[in-house]
Design an enzyme around this catalytic site. Structure first.
Site, PDB file in Angstrom:
ATOM      1  N   TYR A 213      -2.741  -0.411  10.151  1.00  0.00           N
ATOM      2  CA  TYR A 213      -2.681  -0.814   8.745  1.00  0.00           C
ATOM      3  C   TYR A 213      -1.328  -0.424   8.149  1.00  0.00           C
ATOM      4  O   TYR A 213      -0.681  -1.215   7.470  1.00  0.00           O
ATOM      5  CB  TYR A 213      -3.826  -0.123   8.000  1.00  0.00           C
ATOM      6  CG  TYR A 213      -3.957  -0.478   6.537  1.00  0.00           C
ATOM      7  CD1 TYR A 213      -4.640  -1.628   6.149  1.00  0.00           C
ATOM      8  CD2 TYR A 213      -3.418   0.349   5.559  1.00  0.00           C
ATOM      9  CE1 TYR A 213      -4.774  -1.945   4.802  1.00  0.00           C
ATOM     10  CE2 TYR A 213      -3.544   0.039   4.220  1.00  0.00           C
ATOM     11  CZ  TYR A 213      -4.236  -1.113   3.843  1.00  0.00           C
ATOM     12  OH  TYR A 213      -4.358  -1.419   2.508  1.00  0.00           O
TER      13      TYR A 213
ATOM     14  N   SER B 166       0.865  -1.182   0.000  1.00  0.00           N
ATOM     15  CA  SER B 166       0.000   0.000   0.000  1.00  0.00           C
ATOM     16  C   SER B 166       0.901   1.231   0.000  1.00  0.00           C
ATOM     17  O   SER B 166       2.072   1.149   0.393  1.00  0.00           O
ATOM     18  CB  SER B 166      -0.857   0.006   1.270  1.00  0.00           C
ATOM     19  OG  SER B 166      -1.542   1.229   1.422  1.00  0.00           O
TER      20      SER B 166
END
Ligand SMILES: NC(=O)c1ccc[n+]([C@@H]2O[C@H](COP(=O)([O-])OP(=O)(O)OC[C@H]3O[C@@H](n4cnc5c(N)ncnc54)[C@H](O)[C@@H]3O)[C@@H](O)[C@H]2O)c1
Length: 253
Positions: free
Chosen positions: A157, A144
């Site tokens: 995250y 990501s």
């Protein structure tokens, strides 16, 4: 596009939705043979039926990436069926509620680390063993943009995705001389159920996410999928250990 993928055997986790599903469609359209996997068996089987209606060579295996035995069973199935794994896309992942670190729930943190980081570790480990035996292979992890920099309100995250980048770079260095390439894609917010869930809890967030990009929109799953297919293909033969940002230019700021 990506002729070198024709006939290749590709394994994808988290393939029943979003980016994983788009990657499966993209790899299939390039002629790859697929082993799709997901924890969501109902959605996976539905996708498989659609793939078979298009005459595609594909199988579905239920796999929970947090469980080493489940991951091993997925690899075993692929090897028994095709005798090789040319490409592995470690894509399964989850989010946690948008909240700053001081308020992050410990169980949410543990869950995100278990799926996003330990899941990729377990997949990598078993895939690498198979690829070392055969002497070739390409692995693409879905990290990501939150694996390349901080991500306010997504701290757990971001930690999991920085871990994925650590695994990606390390595996690339460890196995470059053994015919194995390992890379990651690093998307910013992409229009999938994951983002729809986030936006549902904060309706103003959708506009903020669009505005965060110089292109004033989120990415689409097929825009990430095409990068995954390229990294799987021989067209990217000298790309190794990279985290490819797919962010409409956010990281250029
Ligand atoms: N959508 C985004 O904005 C975005 C941005 C950057 C990175 N990513 C990453 O892309 C990947 C795919 O996300 P998405 O947006 O397509 O999300 P999604 O929720 O649409 O799809 C994720 C898939 O992973 C599966 N999954 C969840 N837990 C699993 C487990 N334990 N074992 C196996 N499968 C499991 C889900 O069933 C689902 O099919 C994730 O790793 C995510 O972190 C997404």
């Amino acid at each position: 596009m990506y002729d070198s993928l024709a006939g290749k055997v590709a394994m994808i986790t988290g393939a029943a939705n979003g980016i994983g599903l788009s990657a499966a469609q993209c790899l299939a359209s390039a002629g790859a043979r697929l082993v799709l996997s997901d924890i969501d068996e109902a959605a996976g089987k539905k996708i498989l039926t659609q793939f078979h209606e298009f005459g595609l060579d594909a199988h579905f295996v239920r796999c929970d990436v947090t469980d080493g035995q489940s991951v091993q069973a997925l690899i075993n199935f692929t090897l028994e069926r095709y005798d090789r794994i040319d490409c592995a896309v470690n894509n399964a992942g989850i989010e946690h509620p948008h909240t700053k670190l001081a308020d992050l729930d410990d169980d949410d943190f543990d869950r995100v680390i278990a799926v996003n980081l330990k899941g990729v570790y377990l997949c990598l480990k078993h895939e690498l063993k198979a690829m070392l035996r055969q002497g070739f292979g390409v692995i693409v992890n879905t990290a990501s943009l939150a694996g390349l920099g901080g991500a306010p309100a997504l701290g757990g995250y971001a930690a999991s995705k920085h871990g994925v980048m650590g695994l990606t770079r390390t595996a690339a260095l460890e196995y470059a001389r053994r015919g194995i390439r390992v890379n990651a894609v690093c998307p910013s917010f992409t229009n999938t159920d994951m983002v729809k869930r986030m936006v549902a809890s904060d309706p103003r967030l959708g506009q903020r996410l669009n505005n965060a990009s110089p292109m004033k929109r989120m990415g689409e799953p097929d825009e990430v999928a095409r990068a995954i297919a390229w990294l799987c293909s021989d067209e990217s033969s000298y790309v190794n250990g990279q985290g490819l940002a797919l962010d409409g230019g956010i990281s250029a700021w």
